[in-house]
Scaffold this motif. Structure first.
Motif, PDB file in Angstrom:
ATOM      1  N   ILE A 127       0.688  -1.186   0.318  1.00  0.00           N
ATOM      2  CA  ILE A 127      -0.006  -0.179  -0.138  1.00  0.00           C
ATOM      3  C   ILE A 127       0.657   1.087   0.341  1.00  0.00           C
ATOM      4  CG2 ILE A 127      -1.771   1.171   1.688  1.00  0.00           C
ATOM      5  CD1 ILE A 127      -2.702  -1.216   0.087  1.00  0.00           C
ATOM      6  N   PRO A 128       0.710   2.191  -0.748  1.00  0.00           N
ATOM      7  CA  PRO A 128       1.748   3.127  -0.781  1.00  0.00           C
ATOM      8  C   PRO A 128       1.347   4.368   0.351  1.00  0.00           C
ATOM      9  CG  PRO A 128      -0.182   3.733  -2.499  1.00  0.00           C
ATOM     10  CD  PRO A 128      -0.310   2.039  -2.113  1.00  0.00           C
ATOM     11  N   ASP A 129       2.477   5.405   0.749  1.00  0.00           N
ATOM     12  CA  ASP A 129       1.927   6.056   2.162  1.00  0.00           C
ATOM     13  C   ASP A 129       0.860   7.071   1.920  1.00  0.00           C
ATOM     14  OD1 ASP A 129       3.143   7.213   3.970  1.00  0.00           O
ATOM     15  OD2 ASP A 129       4.543   8.353   3.208  1.00  0.00           O
ATOM     16  N   VAL A 130      -0.206   7.031   1.155  1.00  0.00           N
ATOM     17  CA  VAL A 130      -1.602   7.985   1.800  1.00  0.00           C
ATOM     18  C   VAL A 130      -2.154   7.693   2.741  1.00  0.00           C
ATOM     19  CG1 VAL A 130      -1.507   8.073  -0.531  1.00  0.00           C
ATOM     20  CG2 VAL A 130      -2.217   6.443   0.130  1.00  0.00           C
TER      21      VAL A 130
ATOM     22  N   GLN B 192     -17.648  -6.266   6.239  1.00  0.00           N
ATOM     23  CA  GLN B 192     -17.217  -6.192   4.799  1.00  0.00           C
ATOM     24  C   GLN B 192     -15.907  -5.381   4.991  1.00  0.00           C
ATOM     25  OE1 GLN B 192     -20.100  -5.749   2.759  1.00  0.00           O
ATOM     26  NE2 GLN B 192     -21.127  -8.168   2.455  1.00  0.00           N
ATOM     27  N   VAL B 193     -16.028  -4.260   5.042  1.00  0.00           N
ATOM     28  CA  VAL B 193     -14.725  -2.785   5.504  1.00  0.00           C
ATOM     29  C   VAL B 193     -14.625  -3.664   5.617  1.00  0.00           C
ATOM     30  CG1 VAL B 193     -14.523  -0.749   5.012  1.00  0.00           C
ATOM     31  CG2 VAL B 193     -17.100  -1.156   4.206  1.00  0.00           C
ATOM     32  N   ARG B 194     -13.905  -3.754   7.132  1.00  0.00           N
ATOM     33  CA  ARG B 194     -13.361  -3.586   8.210  1.00  0.00           C
ATOM     34  C   ARG B 194     -12.044  -4.651   7.089  1.00  0.00           C
ATOM     35  NH1 ARG B 194     -13.037  -2.881  14.336  1.00  0.00           N
ATOM     36  NH2 ARG B 194     -11.075  -3.154  15.043  1.00  0.00           N
ATOM     37  N   ARG B 195     -12.666  -6.186   6.606  1.00  0.00           N
ATOM     38  CA  ARG B 195     -11.692  -6.229   6.196  1.00  0.00           C
ATOM     39  C   ARG B 195     -11.057  -6.591   5.728  1.00  0.00           C
ATOM     40  NH1 ARG B 195     -15.357 -10.972   5.353  1.00  0.00           N
ATOM     41  NH2 ARG B 195     -15.803  -9.933   2.873  1.00  0.00           N
ATOM     42  N   VAL B 196     -11.246  -5.182   4.335  1.00  0.00           N
ATOM     43  CA  VAL B 196     -10.186  -4.852   3.400  1.00  0.00           C
ATOM     44  C   VAL B 196      -9.645  -3.797   4.635  1.00  0.00           C
ATOM     45  CG1 VAL B 196     -10.086  -3.135   1.412  1.00  0.00           C
ATOM     46  CG2 VAL B 196     -11.721  -5.135   2.329  1.00  0.00           C
ATOM     47  N   VAL B 197      -9.802  -2.890   5.148  1.00  0.00           N
ATOM     48  CA  VAL B 197      -8.833  -2.097   5.701  1.00  0.00           C
ATOM     49  C   VAL B 197      -8.018  -2.955   7.023  1.00  0.00           C
ATOM     50  CG1 VAL B 197      -8.930  -0.723   7.801  1.00  0.00           C
ATOM     51  CG2 VAL B 197     -10.661  -0.124   6.127  1.00  0.00           C
ATOM     52  N   GLN B 198      -8.384  -4.099   7.178  1.00  0.00           N
ATOM     53  CA  GLN B 198      -7.092  -4.620   8.402  1.00  0.00           C
ATOM     54  C   GLN B 198      -5.822  -5.405   6.529  1.00  0.00           C
ATOM     55  OE1 GLN B 198      -6.911  -5.733  11.093  1.00  0.00           O
ATOM     56  NE2 GLN B 198      -4.736  -6.557  10.763  1.00  0.00           N
ATOM     57  N   GLU B 199      -6.708  -5.752   5.852  1.00  0.00           N
ATOM     58  CA  GLU B 199      -6.097  -5.926   4.325  1.00  0.00           C
ATOM     59  C   GLU B 199      -5.024  -5.222   4.108  1.00  0.00           C
ATOM     60  OE1 GLU B 199      -5.986  -8.272  -0.209  1.00  0.00           O
ATOM     61  OE2 GLU B 199      -8.015  -8.226   1.657  1.00  0.00           O
ATOM     62  N   MET B 200      -5.260  -4.072   4.238  1.00  0.00           N
ATOM     63  CA  MET B 200      -4.721  -2.472   3.838  1.00  0.00           C
ATOM     64  C   MET B 200      -3.192  -2.618   4.979  1.00  0.00           C
ATOM     65  SD  MET B 200      -7.290   0.277   3.062  1.00  0.00           S
ATOM     66  CE  MET B 200      -8.379   0.398   1.926  1.00  0.00           C
ATOM     67  N   LEU B 201      -3.478  -2.971   6.192  1.00  0.00           N
ATOM     68  CA  LEU B 201      -2.524  -2.835   7.211  1.00  0.00           C
ATOM     69  C   LEU B 201      -1.736  -3.651   7.166  1.00  0.00           C
ATOM     70  CD1 LEU B 201      -4.189  -1.855   9.698  1.00  0.00           C
ATOM     71  CD2 LEU B 201      -3.642  -0.483   9.149  1.00  0.00           C
TER      72      LEU B 201
ATOM     73  N   LYS C 270      -2.196   7.213   9.583  1.00  0.00           N
ATOM     74  CA  LYS C 270      -2.850   6.917   8.576  1.00  0.00           C
ATOM     75  C   LYS C 270      -3.803   6.967   7.675  1.00  0.00           C
ATOM     76  CE  LYS C 270       1.244   9.659   6.310  1.00  0.00           C
ATOM     77  NZ  LYS C 270       2.592  10.153   5.062  1.00  0.00           N
ATOM     78  N   LEU C 271      -3.737   5.490   8.458  1.00  0.00           N
ATOM     79  CA  LEU C 271      -5.379   5.022   8.289  1.00  0.00           C
ATOM     80  C   LEU C 271      -6.762   5.012   9.081  1.00  0.00           C
ATOM     81  CD1 LEU C 271      -7.448   3.245   6.250  1.00  0.00           C
ATOM     82  CD2 LEU C 271      -5.485   1.594   6.713  1.00  0.00           C
TER      83      LEU C 271
ATOM     84  N   LEU D  10      -9.141   0.264  15.508  1.00  0.00           N
ATOM     85  CA  LEU D  10      -9.023  -0.849  15.508  1.00  0.00           C
ATOM     86  C   LEU D  10      -8.406  -1.769  15.627  1.00  0.00           C
ATOM     87  CD1 LEU D  10      -7.236   0.280  11.912  1.00  0.00           C
ATOM     88  CD2 LEU D  10      -9.791  -1.032  12.161  1.00  0.00           C
ATOM     89  N   THR D  11      -7.247  -1.096  17.062  1.00  0.00           N
ATOM     90  CA  THR D  11      -6.803  -2.275  17.329  1.00  0.00           C
ATOM     91  C   THR D  11      -7.140  -1.561  19.261  1.00  0.00           C
ATOM     92  OG1 THR D  11      -4.118  -1.250  17.659  1.00  0.00           O
ATOM     93  CG2 THR D  11      -4.987  -2.863  15.798  1.00  0.00           C
ATOM     94  N   GLY D  12      -6.245  -2.208  20.045  1.00  0.00           N
ATOM     95  CA  GLY D  12      -6.260  -1.120  21.527  1.00  0.00           C
ATOM     96  C   GLY D  12      -5.778  -2.324  22.593  1.00  0.00           C
TER      97      GLY D  12
END
Length: 463
Positions: free
Chosen positions: A199-202, A219-228, A236-237, A306-308
């Motif tokens: 994933i680029p630095d955006v 579903q959306v959180r799954r994609v966010v986790q994949e980005m991480l 930045k996310l 996303l984490t804690g």
């Protein structure tokens, strides 16, 4: 005295590779005319005909000009230019789709996302930079979109991180979901997105409402986790789940100030921490539950963490992972606590013997008296995403569906494309809303059918 903001219309702008023309609406912030030496960040927004101005029946908008005015005048966001790109609806190709997997709704409908991308980067942006006092670098250039336009933002941003350093993706159409009684979670799902290996630095904002039908937060959180996992920087996310928000312009407009503050506002200080969401977990049954943690800041920003550092009072009953996932080990109760800096929040949870991931919802709809005979004989009517009700005689329609537990729906009945139910005077009615927390039967009365002008959101169409 600064001049007020204005919205200019650039008419009939040519997109060469798409072979079409469209209007471009440009928001100039208060003081633009006076501060002639000042240059401004630019946010490009899709579906531009629904971005500015008041909402009217059949034409809901984000009212983004009002939102920007308020944020700028209160000092919560720096002044920006907003370029709203009118959407040209698909005939054979949809400009929001980059891949042929977009052919899920109409036979022969493909994607022209690359050509749309070319229009924005090679034709529109240079024109905007010539006409207006813009900051042209990537860190001051962003994209804003919802649903399929948010999917488009992801792909454009991944292809051109040198151009767009800020991506706002609201209720993104990352996954195409259809009801499927044979599936464990009640859905047949197909990924609509493609991610690069790294994933680029955006800077990215991703959000979702929890009453968007088959647009599910998980579903959306799954994609966010994949980005991480592919290298996105967590700082930045930003991710946000909005309780009771639907898949429609009014709801996007009601919360768009939050990503605007995240992208263009001053850094705020955390002021409150809250745990919310389901509190009953099944020891068996396959229903996965996650703690939802919302952190609020003094500048109006809200985020779903996303984490804690979660702690369970009885880990032998209920274990909690760093991402909030709850793992039951025995029936009973436990308190989950989260600490963020000086803020803390706690919530009680119960583990029961079993909880299935799907529930059955049966729906009955009755037509009011006064319909013509031809109107009474529609073979099917539709109530939300994938809910087809069959005519069972006289003026009654019925259907039963296996639906993911806790999913929320906001809809109006329709008898065909944009032929929505109305009140007796032909005016749009308020959306019908329900949440699938348990097996249930729903009964509705339909007063009248409207025409295509009586538009309403169904919580499902990305087009």
């Amino acid at each position: 005295m600064k001049t007020q903001s204005v919205v200019e219309c650039l008419e009939s702008i040519q997109a060469s590779q798409l072979g079409n023309r469209r209007n471009i609406y440009v928001y100039l912030p208060p003081g633009y005319e006076e501060q002639t030496e000042r240059h401004y960040p630019v946010l490009y927004a899709h579906a531009g005909q629904r971005v500015f101005g008041p909402s009217t029946p059949g034409n809901e908008t984000w009212q983004l000009d009002r939102v920007a005015d308020e944020l700028i005048s209160s000092g919560r966001m720096e002044p920006i230019i907003i370029v709203a790109i009118a959407h040209v609806r698909p005939v054979t190709r949809n400009e929001f789709y980059h891949y042929v997997d977009g052919e899920q709704e109409f036979p022969g409908l493909g994607g022209s996302g690359r050509e749309y991308e070319h229009f924005i980067i090679q034709e529109l942006k240079p024109m905007i930079d010539r006409r207006y006092r813009t900051k042209r670098d990537r860190d001051n250039t962003g994209l804003l979109g919802s649903s399929a336009a948010a999917l488009c933002n992801l792909h454009i941003g991944m292809h051109h991180p040198d151009v767009f350093g800020k991506l706002i993706m609201m209720s993104p159409y990352f996954v195409d979901a259809q009801l499927d009684e044979q599936a464990e979670n009640g859905l047949r799902e197909k990924n609509m997105y493609r991610l690069p290996d790294t994933i680029p630095d955006v800077k990215m904002w991703v959000d979702i409402g929890d009453t968007e039908g088959l647009f599910l937060p998980e579903q959306v959180r799954r994609v966010v986790q994949e980005m991480l996992e592919r290298g996105a920087v967590e700082t930045k996310l930003a991710y946000f789940e909005q309780p009771d928000a639907c898949h429609q312009e009014a709801d996007w407009g009601a919360r768009v100030h939050v990503p605007l503050i995240y992208m263009f506002g001053q850094e705020g200080q955390p002021i409150s921490l809250e745990l919310y969401g389901r509190t009953v977990i099944g020891l068996k049954g396959g229903m996965q539950v996650r703690v939802q943690a919302r952190l609020q800041y003094d500048n109006g920003l809200s985020q779903t963490l996303l984490t804690g550092k979660y702690v369970s009072s009885h880990p032998e009953v209920l274990q909690v992972l760093a991402d909030g996932t709850l793992i039951p080990h025995a029936t009973g109760s436990a308190t989950i606590t989260l600490q963020v800096g000086e803020l803390a929040a706690a919530r009680d949870y119960s583990v029961i013997p079993e909880l299935t991931p799907v529930v059955q919802v049966c729906m009955q709809a009755e037509l009011a008296s006064g319909f013509t005979a031809s109107e009474q004989q529609e073979k099917f009517i539709y109530g939300g995403m994938g809910m087809k009700l069959m005519h069972v005689g006289d003026d009654h329609y019925e259907g039963c569906y296996c639906i993911p537990r806790d999913s929320g729906f906001s809809f109006r009945f329709t008898r065909g494309f944009r032929q929505f139910e109305t009140d007796l005077d032909g005016h749009p009615i308020a959306n019908r809303v329900f949440r699938a927390t348990e097996n249930r039967s729903l009964h509705y009365h339909i007063q009248a059918w409207g025409s295509t002008s009586a538009k309403a959101e169904t919580g499902g169409s990305p087009k």
